[in-house]
Design an enzyme around this catalytic site. Structure first.
Site, PDB file in Angstrom:
ATOM      1  N   GLY A  43      13.739  36.146  46.555  1.00 15.74           N
ATOM      2  CA  GLY A  43      12.206  35.607  46.513  1.00 15.74           C
ATOM      3  C   GLY A  43      11.766  36.529  45.018  1.00 15.74           C
ATOM      4  N   CYS A  44      10.536  36.685  44.834  1.00 18.57           N
ATOM      5  CA  CYS A  44       9.814  37.303  43.884  1.00 18.57           C
ATOM      6  C   CYS A  44      10.375  38.733  43.452  1.00 18.57           C
ATOM      7  CB  CYS A  44       8.338  37.161  44.149  1.00 18.57           C
ATOM      8  SG  CYS A  44       7.394  38.188  42.675  1.00 18.57           S
ATOM      9  N   PHE A  45      10.805  38.751  42.368  1.00 20.75           N
ATOM     10  CA  PHE A  45      11.174  40.209  42.158  1.00 20.75           C
ATOM     11  C   PHE A  45      10.344  41.378  42.242  1.00 20.75           C
ATOM     12  CE2 PHE A  45      12.034  38.509  37.517  1.00 20.75           C
ATOM     13  CZ  PHE A  45      10.550  38.151  37.279  1.00 20.75           C
ATOM     14  N   HIS A 103       6.958  40.367  50.376  1.00 24.77           N
ATOM     15  CA  HIS A 103       7.953  41.082  51.011  1.00 24.77           C
ATOM     16  C   HIS A 103       7.331  42.402  51.890  1.00 24.77           C
ATOM     17  CE1 HIS A 103      10.179  39.525  47.537  1.00 24.77           C
ATOM     18  NE2 HIS A 103      11.190  39.497  48.292  1.00 24.77           N
TER      19      HIS A 103
END
Length: 168
Positions: free
Chosen positions: A15-17, A158
């Site tokens: 997903g998004c870093f 996250h």
């Protein structure tokens, strides 16, 4: 005389870093993190143009304080490895779950961990995390590095799930 092992690294996508970086930076033995792109079609990808690349995180770690198994255990608890090309509101292959292995040893550890996660029954669906050989890791733009340190209330999907370690 003791010999100090060189730092090791692994490249992960989940997903998004931004959110991955913020969670991994606090793990014991993690020395550094870097947001970037890998696994795609073009050289010098950018946030606006990275066809096929995953938003990925390079995790540099001290092998005397942690190991790949422990880092992958955390990886499988801080994102949903059962959603294909998606994490939270982020949809597309950029947000796929993947482990980009540098050598056969990393690949074997990753395969074993995926099997453990699937056997655990912790997730209701099977793991879809891809195993991909690591090609070039392209550093993301500076504004992506340490993003949630700069903007503590910024977007992330996250969080660490209340799942028991897969190593126990």
């Amino acid at each position: 005389m003791t010999s100090k092992q060189e730092p090791n690294e692994i490249v992960l996508a989940g997903g998004c870093f931004w959110g991955m970086e913020e969670l991994f930076r606090h793990q014991p033995g993690v020395l550094d993190t870097e947001c970037g792109y890998t696994g795609g079609e073009n050289d010098h990808p950018t946030y606006q143009h990275h066809p096929g690349h995953a938003e990925a995180l390079k995790v540099v770690f001290d092998p005397q304080k942690t190991d790949l198994q422990q880092l992958l255990d955390f990886f499988f608890r801080m994102h949903d490895p059962t959603t294909l090309n998606r994490q939270g509101n982020d949809i597309g292959t950029s947000y796929r779950s993947a482990i980009f292995y540098a050598d056969e040893a990393q690949k074997q550890v990753a395969e074993a961990m995926i099997a453990r996660v699937n056997q655990s029954g912790a997730w209701k669906r099977p793991v879809v995390t891809a195993l991909e050989p690591l090609g070039t890791f392209w550093q993301a733009e500076q504004y992506h590095q340490d993003y949630l340190q700069k903007l503590p209330n910024g977007y992330t999907c996250h969080f660490v799930r209340p799942i028991q370690s897969f190593l126990e």
